[in-house]
Design an enzyme around this catalytic site. Structure first.
Site, PDB file in Angstrom:
ATOM      1  N   HIS A 168       1.625  -3.409   9.377  1.00 29.89           N
ATOM      2  CA  HIS A 168       3.208  -3.374   9.046  1.00 29.89           C
ATOM      3  C   HIS A 168       4.052  -2.653  10.006  1.00 29.89           C
ATOM      4  CE1 HIS A 168       2.728  -4.551   4.641  1.00 29.89           C
ATOM      5  NE2 HIS A 168       1.731  -3.572   4.851  1.00 29.89           N
TER       6      HIS A 168
ATOM      7  N   HIS B  19       0.951  -1.092  -0.253  1.00 28.50           N
ATOM      8  CA  HIS B  19      -0.006   0.052  -0.031  1.00 28.50           C
ATOM      9  C   HIS B  19       0.855   1.288  -0.098  1.00 28.50           C
ATOM     10  CE1 HIS B  19      -3.389  -2.745   0.739  1.00 28.50           C
ATOM     11  NE2 HIS B  19      -4.139  -1.781   0.844  1.00 28.50           N
TER      12      HIS B  19
END
Length: 213
Positions: free
Chosen positions: A165, A123
Protein backbone atom coordinates in the site's frame (compact mmCIF):
# COMPACT_ATOMS: atom_id res chain seq x y z
CA UNK A 1 -13.86 -2.58 -12.65
CA UNK A 2 -10.82 -2.34 -14.85
CA UNK A 3 -11.67 0.78 -16.86
CA UNK A 4 -9.60 3.89 -16.41
CA UNK A 5 -11.32 6.82 -14.72
CA UNK A 6 -10.70 10.52 -14.85
CA UNK A 7 -9.36 11.64 -11.48
CA UNK A 8 -10.03 15.25 -10.39
CA UNK A 9 -6.82 17.30 -10.53
CA UNK A 10 -6.70 18.17 -6.80
CA UNK A 11 -7.10 14.50 -5.90
CA UNK A 12 -4.55 13.47 -8.51
CA UNK A 13 -2.01 15.84 -6.98
CA UNK A 14 -2.58 14.26 -3.56
CA UNK A 15 -2.25 10.75 -4.99
CA UNK A 16 0.91 11.67 -6.90
CA UNK A 17 2.40 13.15 -3.73
CA UNK A 18 1.45 9.95 -1.89
CA UNK A 19 3.32 7.81 -4.44
CA UNK A 20 6.45 9.95 -4.13
CA UNK A 21 6.26 10.12 -0.33
CA UNK A 22 5.83 6.35 -0.12
CA UNK A 23 8.84 5.75 -2.35
CA UNK A 24 10.98 8.11 -0.28
CA UNK A 25 9.86 6.50 2.99
CA UNK A 26 10.61 2.96 1.81
CA UNK A 27 13.98 4.04 0.39
CA UNK A 28 14.88 5.83 3.61
CA UNK A 29 14.06 2.82 5.78
CA UNK A 30 15.87 0.51 3.38
CA UNK A 31 19.02 2.63 3.46
CA UNK A 32 18.98 3.29 7.21
CA UNK A 33 17.87 -0.10 8.56
CA UNK A 34 17.92 -2.39 5.54
CA UNK A 35 18.12 -4.12 3.36
CA UNK A 36 14.41 -4.70 3.88
CA UNK A 37 14.68 -8.20 2.46
CA UNK A 38 16.16 -9.41 5.74
CA UNK A 39 12.93 -8.38 7.50
CA UNK A 40 10.60 -9.83 4.88
CA UNK A 41 9.76 -12.99 6.85
CA UNK A 42 8.81 -10.86 9.87
CA UNK A 43 6.64 -8.57 7.75
CA UNK A 44 4.99 -11.54 6.05
CA UNK A 45 4.29 -12.95 9.49
CA UNK A 46 2.61 -9.68 10.45
CA UNK A 47 0.60 -9.85 7.24
CA UNK A 48 -0.68 -13.33 8.08
CA UNK A 49 -1.30 -12.39 11.73
CA UNK A 50 -3.89 -9.84 10.60
CA UNK A 51 -5.35 -11.68 7.62
CA UNK A 52 -9.14 -11.76 7.63
CA UNK A 53 -9.61 -15.48 6.92
CA UNK A 54 -7.63 -16.85 9.93
CA UNK A 55 -9.36 -14.33 12.18
CA UNK A 56 -12.84 -15.21 10.89
CA UNK A 57 -12.32 -18.98 10.92
CA UNK A 58 -10.57 -18.96 14.28
CA UNK A 59 -13.17 -16.74 15.94
CA UNK A 60 -16.10 -18.72 14.53
CA UNK A 61 -14.53 -21.98 15.68
CA UNK A 62 -13.94 -20.78 19.22
CA UNK A 63 -17.49 -19.37 19.45
CA UNK A 64 -18.86 -22.91 19.31
CA UNK A 65 -15.94 -24.45 21.21
CA UNK A 66 -16.46 -22.40 24.39
CA UNK A 67 -19.77 -21.90 26.17
CA UNK A 68 -18.65 -19.53 28.91
CA UNK A 69 -20.98 -16.49 28.53
CA UNK A 70 -18.28 -13.81 28.88
CA UNK A 71 -15.87 -15.55 26.51
CA UNK A 72 -18.60 -16.19 24.00
CA UNK A 73 -19.73 -12.56 24.22
CA UNK A 74 -16.23 -11.39 23.34
CA UNK A 75 -15.87 -13.82 20.44
CA UNK A 76 -19.30 -13.09 18.94
CA UNK A 77 -18.70 -9.34 19.05
CA UNK A 78 -15.24 -9.70 17.51
CA UNK A 79 -16.74 -11.87 14.75
CA UNK A 80 -19.37 -9.21 14.02
CA UNK A 81 -16.67 -6.53 14.01
CA UNK A 82 -14.65 -8.54 11.50
CA UNK A 83 -17.69 -8.93 9.23
CA UNK A 84 -18.38 -5.19 9.46
CA UNK A 85 -14.75 -4.44 8.62
CA UNK A 86 -14.74 -6.75 5.60
CA UNK A 87 -17.92 -5.19 4.20
CA UNK A 88 -16.74 -1.59 4.68
CA UNK A 89 -13.30 -2.26 3.19
CA UNK A 90 -14.71 -4.20 0.23
CA UNK A 91 -17.15 -1.39 -0.61
CA UNK A 92 -14.50 1.33 -0.31
CA UNK A 93 -12.02 -0.64 -2.41
CA UNK A 94 -14.63 -1.21 -5.11
CA UNK A 95 -15.49 2.50 -5.13
CA UNK A 96 -11.97 3.91 -4.96
CA UNK A 97 -10.31 1.34 -7.24
CA UNK A 98 -6.86 2.67 -6.49
CA UNK A 99 -4.13 0.41 -7.77
CA UNK A 100 -1.51 -1.01 -5.47
CA UNK A 101 2.11 0.25 -5.73
CA UNK A 102 3.66 -0.74 -9.05
CA UNK A 103 6.33 -2.91 -7.45
CA UNK A 104 3.93 -4.88 -5.26
CA UNK A 105 4.33 -8.63 -5.72
CA UNK A 106 1.10 -10.56 -6.16
CA UNK A 107 1.95 -13.18 -3.52
CA UNK A 108 -0.59 -12.45 -0.81
CA UNK A 109 -2.37 -15.32 0.90
CA UNK A 110 -6.00 -16.02 -0.10
CA UNK A 111 -7.04 -12.84 -1.91
CA UNK A 112 -10.35 -11.98 -3.60
CA UNK A 113 -11.12 -9.72 -6.56
CA UNK A 114 -11.29 -6.39 -4.67
CA UNK A 115 -7.94 -7.14 -3.02
CA UNK A 116 -6.21 -5.91 -6.17
CA UNK A 117 -7.17 -2.40 -5.07
CA UNK A 118 -5.17 -0.46 -2.54
CA UNK A 119 -7.42 1.97 -0.67
CA UNK A 120 -8.02 1.45 2.17
CA UNK A 121 -5.60 -1.06 3.66
CA UNK A 122 -7.77 -3.84 5.07
CA UNK A 123 -4.95 -5.00 7.32
CA UNK A 124 -4.69 -1.50 8.78
CA UNK A 125 -8.43 -1.16 9.41
CA UNK A 126 -8.58 -4.60 11.04
CA UNK A 127 -5.48 -4.20 13.21
CA UNK A 128 -6.43 -0.75 14.48
CA UNK A 129 -10.06 -1.70 15.02
CA UNK A 130 -9.11 -4.69 17.18
CA UNK A 131 -6.42 -2.81 19.11
CA UNK A 132 -8.93 -0.08 20.01
CA UNK A 133 -12.12 -2.12 20.37
CA UNK A 134 -10.91 -4.67 22.91
CA UNK A 135 -9.44 -2.09 25.35
CA UNK A 136 -12.64 -0.04 24.90
CA UNK A 137 -14.68 -2.93 26.27
CA UNK A 138 -12.34 -4.51 28.81
CA UNK A 139 -10.00 -3.25 31.50
CA UNK A 140 -6.84 -4.94 30.30
CA UNK A 141 -3.44 -4.97 31.88
CA UNK A 142 -1.41 -2.09 30.50
CA UNK A 143 1.14 -4.48 29.02
CA UNK A 144 -1.58 -6.21 26.97
CA UNK A 145 -2.96 -2.91 25.71
CA UNK A 146 0.53 -1.76 24.73
CA UNK A 147 1.17 -5.09 22.99
CA UNK A 148 -2.03 -4.68 20.95
CA UNK A 149 -1.09 -1.13 19.95
CA UNK A 150 2.47 -2.12 19.02
CA UNK A 151 1.17 -5.04 16.97
CA UNK A 152 -1.30 -2.84 15.08
CA UNK A 153 1.36 -0.20 14.38
CA UNK A 154 3.81 -2.87 13.20
CA UNK A 155 1.16 -4.29 10.85
CA UNK A 156 0.41 -0.83 9.44
CA UNK A 157 4.06 0.08 8.84
CA UNK A 158 4.79 -3.31 7.30
CA UNK A 159 2.03 -2.76 4.71
CA UNK A 160 4.01 0.17 3.30
CA UNK A 161 7.41 -1.51 3.57
CA UNK A 162 6.09 -4.63 1.84
CA UNK A 163 4.87 -2.31 -0.94
CA UNK A 164 1.31 -3.52 -0.51
CA UNK A 165 0.00 0.00 0.00
CA UNK A 166 0.85 3.67 -0.21
CA UNK A 167 1.07 5.75 2.95
CA UNK A 168 -2.38 7.31 2.56
CA UNK A 169 -3.95 3.87 2.03
CA UNK A 170 -2.66 2.86 5.44
CA UNK A 171 -3.41 6.20 7.12
CA UNK A 172 -6.95 6.08 5.77
CA UNK A 173 -7.29 2.49 6.94
CA UNK A 174 -6.18 3.45 10.44
CA UNK A 175 -8.79 6.21 10.63
CA UNK A 176 -11.49 3.85 9.39
CA UNK A 177 -10.41 1.25 11.95
CA UNK A 178 -10.87 3.75 14.79
CA UNK A 179 -14.34 4.66 13.50
CA UNK A 180 -15.23 0.96 13.24
CA UNK A 181 -14.13 0.42 16.84
CA UNK A 182 -16.31 3.32 17.98
CA UNK A 183 -19.29 1.99 16.04
CA UNK A 184 -18.89 -1.55 17.37
CA UNK A 185 -18.63 -0.18 20.91
CA UNK A 186 -22.11 1.27 20.44
CA UNK A 187 -23.41 -1.99 18.94
CA UNK A 188 -21.65 -4.26 21.45
CA UNK A 189 -23.89 -7.22 22.30
CA UNK A 190 -24.56 -8.27 25.87
CA UNK A 191 -23.86 -11.88 26.94
CA UNK A 192 -27.55 -12.62 26.44
CA UNK A 193 -27.59 -11.00 23.02
CA UNK A 194 -24.48 -12.89 21.94
CA UNK A 195 -25.95 -16.17 23.17
CA UNK A 196 -29.22 -15.47 21.37
CA UNK A 197 -27.34 -14.91 18.12
CA UNK A 198 -25.49 -18.19 18.56
CA UNK A 199 -28.75 -20.02 19.30
CA UNK A 200 -30.19 -18.60 16.10
CA UNK A 201 -27.53 -20.43 14.08
CA UNK A 202 -27.07 -23.48 16.25
CA UNK A 203 -29.31 -25.60 18.44
CA UNK A 204 -26.87 -26.17 21.27
CA UNK A 205 -28.91 -29.02 22.73
CA UNK A 206 -27.55 -31.09 19.85
CA UNK A 207 -23.96 -30.12 20.47
CA UNK A 208 -22.00 -32.22 22.91
CA UNK A 209 -18.54 -30.92 22.21
CA UNK A 210 -18.71 -27.63 24.08
CA UNK A 211 -16.21 -26.98 26.83
CA UNK A 212 -16.99 -25.08 30.00
CA UNK A 213 -14.22 -22.53 30.66
Amino acid sequence: MGEKRDVPKPLKKVLDWDVVATEKFVKYVDQKYGPLTKFKSIMKGLEISCHGIPWLVGTATFIFFFDNPSVRQLLVNIFLALILDIIIVAVLKAVSRRRRPSDNKDDMFATVSVDKFSFPSGHATRAVMLSFLIPFQYSLWMIITLALICWSLAVCISRVLLRRHHILDVAGGMCIGILEACLMSLLWLSPEGAQGLVNFFLDETQVGASFDV
